[in-house]
Design a protein around this motif. Structure first.
Motif, mmCIF file in Angstrom:
data_model
loop_
_atom_site.group_PDB
_atom_site.id
_atom_site.type_symbol
_atom_site.label_atom_id
_atom_site.label_comp_id
_atom_site.label_asym_id
_atom_site.label_seq_id
_atom_site.Cartn_x
_atom_site.Cartn_y
_atom_site.Cartn_z
ATOM 1 N N THR A 65 0.829 -1.203 0.000
ATOM 2 C CA THR A 65 0.000 0.000 0.000
ATOM 3 C C THR A 65 0.866 1.257 0.000
ATOM 4 O O THR A 65 0.610 2.208 -0.746
ATOM 5 C CB THR A 65 -0.943 -0.001 1.219
ATOM 6 N N GLY A 68 2.484 1.619 -3.417
ATOM 7 C CA GLY A 68 1.517 2.109 -4.391
ATOM 8 C C GLY A 68 1.286 3.604 -4.269
ATOM 9 O O GLY A 68 1.241 4.327 -5.274
ATOM 10 N N ARG A 69 1.158 4.075 -3.030
ATOM 11 C CA ARG A 69 0.955 5.518 -2.807
ATOM 12 C C ARG A 69 2.142 6.314 -3.323
ATOM 13 O O ARG A 69 1.981 7.374 -3.950
ATOM 14 C CB ARG A 69 0.750 5.799 -1.310
ATOM 15 N N GLY A 84 0.756 2.052 -9.282
ATOM 16 C CA GLY A 84 0.283 2.395 -7.949
ATOM 17 C C GLY A 84 -1.007 1.673 -7.609
ATOM 18 O O GLY A 84 -1.181 1.147 -6.503
ATOM 19 N N THR A 85 -1.923 1.631 -8.568
ATOM 20 C CA THR A 85 -3.189 0.922 -8.367
ATOM 21 C C THR A 85 -2.951 -0.567 -8.178
ATOM 22 O O THR A 85 -3.563 -1.206 -7.309
ATOM 23 C CB THR A 85 -4.130 1.163 -9.558
ATOM 24 N N ARG A 88 -1.402 -0.977 -4.602
ATOM 25 C CA ARG A 88 -2.327 -0.595 -3.534
ATOM 26 C C ARG A 88 -3.479 -1.580 -3.413
ATOM 27 O O ARG A 88 -3.855 -1.972 -2.306
ATOM 28 C CB ARG A 88 -2.876 0.815 -3.785
ATOM 29 N N ARG A 89 -4.063 -1.961 -4.536
ATOM 30 C CA ARG A 89 -5.198 -2.878 -4.476
ATOM 31 C C ARG A 89 -4.741 -4.263 -3.997
ATOM 32 O O ARG A 89 -5.450 -4.930 -3.246
ATOM 33 C CB ARG A 89 -5.859 -2.973 -5.855
ATOM 34 N N GLY A 91 -2.201 -4.785 -1.985
ATOM 35 C CA GLY A 91 -1.962 -4.612 -0.557
ATOM 36 C C GLY A 91 -3.250 -4.600 0.252
ATOM 37 O O GLY A 91 -3.338 -5.215 1.323
ATOM 38 N N LYS A 92 -4.267 -3.925 -0.276
ATOM 39 C CA LYS A 92 -5.557 -3.879 0.416
ATOM 40 C C LYS A 92 -6.160 -5.279 0.512
ATOM 41 O O LYS A 92 -6.726 -5.666 1.541
ATOM 42 C CB LYS A 92 -6.503 -2.937 -0.331
#
Length: 201
Positions: A65, A68-69, A84-85, A88-89, A91-92
């Motif tokens: 995450t 990604g940020r 990044g997406t 992040r996704r 990681g989420k």
């Protein structure tokens, strides 16, 4: 089991791969894009490794995450939001645990790849990073090495394709005969994962 340290080493390996391959990525991008893919990813993954060194997250999901940020905030063009997406996704999807299994990572990456497809409105065969990522996530259920092989094959398979999404799509038939830089860098990411796993075994 894969812990936060494994994920930091994966992203550090990706950063090293980007440094090695930056000129090649830019050369590929100069044929069908803006000639900045290598330099953009260099800037992004340098920021990622710096952020991970400064304040190492405690869990795998948090590592991805944060990465990604950082990519979204530091990388210009399309590759920042797309990578990044992806991270992040993923990681989420991994959640807040301190360890995950390879199977959980493979499933989370599938969610990340689906988010990239939704963001870019692309699918396999459009000559984008998805041509490497989609076969990779299918093969990761077998092994990380199989995922890397599938990603490499997918990137190579973009050469005869006509681009249907992204900057290269403006070239029409002139995009045929060139390997897609996004698929190439995506294959680097999966190869870095496989090599990190191999070094851990």
């Amino acid at each position: 089991m894969l812990d936060a340290d494994f994920f930091r080493r994966w992203l550090t390996a990706m950063a090293a791969a980007v440094e090695r391959e930056a000129d090649r990525l830019t050369e590929l991008d100069s044929a069908i894009g803006d000639a900045d893919h290598g330099s953009n990813l260099q800037r992004g993954f340098r920021a990622v490794t710096s952020a991970l060194d400064d304040d190492p997250p405690a869990g795998p999901g948090a590592v991805l995450t944060l990465a990604g940020r950082k990519l979204i905030s530091t990388v210009g063009g399309a590759s920042g939001p797309l990578y990044g997406t992806l991270l992040r996704r993923t990681g989420k999807a991994l959640g807040d645990g301190t360890e995950v299994t390879p199977a959980e990572l493979a499933e989370a990456l599938r969610e990340g790849v689906a988010a990239v497809a939704q963001l870019g409105g692309a699918k396999a065969g459009d000559k984008t990073m998805l041509d490497a990522l989609e076969p990779a996530v299918e093969a990761l259920g077998t092994s990380f090495a199989a995922g890397a092989e599938a990603a490499d094959a997918g990137a190579l398979a973009t050469v005869p394709l006509q681009a249907r999404k992204g900057r290269a799509s403006y070239l029409g038939e002139r995009s045929i005969g060139h390997q897609d830089p996004g698929a190439t860098s995506a294959a680097l990411l999966i190869t870095a994962l496989a090599r990190t796993a191999e070094a851990t075994a």
